[in-house]
Design an enzyme around this catalytic site. Sequence first.
Site, PDB file in Angstrom:
ATOM      1  N   ASP A 142      -9.541  36.550 110.991  1.00 32.64           N
ATOM      2  CA  ASP A 142      -8.992  35.846 109.793  1.00 32.64           C
ATOM      3  C   ASP A 142      -7.942  36.640 108.988  1.00 32.64           C
ATOM      4  O   ASP A 142      -8.131  37.724 108.829  1.00 32.64           O
ATOM      5  CB  ASP A 142      -9.820  35.462 108.912  1.00 32.64           C
ATOM      6  CG  ASP A 142      -9.409  34.591 107.694  1.00 32.64           C
ATOM      7  OD1 ASP A 142      -8.799  33.658 107.970  1.00 32.64           O
ATOM      8  OD2 ASP A 142      -9.826  35.227 106.846  1.00 32.64           O
ATOM      9  N   ILE A 143      -6.616  36.155 109.101  1.00 35.06           N
ATOM     10  CA  ILE A 143      -5.695  37.062 108.289  1.00 35.06           C
ATOM     11  C   ILE A 143      -5.133  36.078 107.202  1.00 35.06           C
ATOM     12  O   ILE A 143      -4.598  35.067 107.392  1.00 35.06           O
ATOM     13  CB  ILE A 143      -4.385  37.066 109.406  1.00 35.06           C
ATOM     14  CG1 ILE A 143      -4.883  37.846 110.569  1.00 35.06           C
ATOM     15  CG2 ILE A 143      -3.365  38.028 108.665  1.00 35.06           C
ATOM     16  CD1 ILE A 143      -3.609  37.990 111.877  1.00 35.06           C
ATOM     17  N   GLU A 144      -5.253  36.578 106.172  1.00 35.70           N
ATOM     18  CA  GLU A 144      -4.690  35.970 104.897  1.00 35.70           C
ATOM     19  C   GLU A 144      -4.177  36.741 103.896  1.00 35.70           C
ATOM     20  O   GLU A 144      -4.213  38.083 103.906  1.00 35.70           O
ATOM     21  CB  GLU A 144      -5.878  35.410 104.337  1.00 35.70           C
ATOM     22  CG  GLU A 144      -6.647  34.291 105.115  1.00 35.70           C
ATOM     23  CD  GLU A 144      -7.720  33.539 104.430  1.00 35.70           C
ATOM     24  OE1 GLU A 144      -7.586  33.141 103.181  1.00 35.70           O
ATOM     25  OE2 GLU A 144      -8.705  33.239 104.741  1.00 35.70           O
ATOM     26  N   ASN A 145      -3.426  36.154 102.843  1.00 36.41           N
ATOM     27  CA  ASN A 145      -3.142  37.059 101.689  1.00 36.41           C
ATOM     28  C   ASN A 145      -1.832  37.932 101.823  1.00 36.41           C
ATOM     29  O   ASN A 145      -1.374  38.266 103.064  1.00 36.41           O
ATOM     30  CB  ASN A 145      -4.110  37.826 100.835  1.00 36.41           C
ATOM     31  CG  ASN A 145      -5.300  36.728 100.692  1.00 36.41           C
ATOM     32  OD1 ASN A 145      -5.341  35.612 100.270  1.00 36.41           O
ATOM     33  ND2 ASN A 145      -6.500  37.388 100.946  1.00 36.41           N
TER      34      ASN A 145
END
Length: 212
Positions: free
Chosen positions: A32-35
Amino acid sequence: NKLAPNCSSAQALAGAYQQVIDAYGLRAIDVDIENSDEFENEVVQDRILGALKIVKQNNPGLKTIITFGTATTGPTYWGTRLVNRAAALGADIDVFTIMPFNFGGGANMYQSTVSAAEGLKNTLKSAFGWSDATAYAHMGISGMNGLSDQQELTSPATWTQIRDWAEARSLARFTFWSVNRDRPCPGGGVVAHCSGIAQNTWEFTSITAQYG
């Protein structure tokens, strides 16, 4: 402290992923890749893609999945960059999964999700030269059951519609955030332990389990 921004290189990050793969005997790994420190960071995006390329090479049969946010029209600038870099680096990602929520999607989460997914399909076609069918086969949806952080409502009926749409196109992945929220609490707001809406306990799980 998430791994990707804190590991020094793709090799170091791959080593960290490998520890998890070994510990649990994983057949698939979903990152999961966020921010702004990960998703909106060119160096970290490339580090993740490089690490997943390494673990794919070192673990025959392992499926690699990347999950990231989206606009209602499809990938944002950063999502489009991620897809294009995956192609350029030969990262061999199996599934690109969008999270179609928290995007100011308004009242119709079915239409917004379909629009976002079609945007992803077109981005994949452009990056890899794939047909519609091949692009769908490398796509996933990870929805939000009940109320999102932005009060977007995905009801069980809407989630069933989304499932049927995804199933008709043979998407590779269909999942949601999160099983721990898959119980009713109408008027409960946006919380971690229930959906904020009226539903049957485990209703989204039951709908999702029929995917295939």
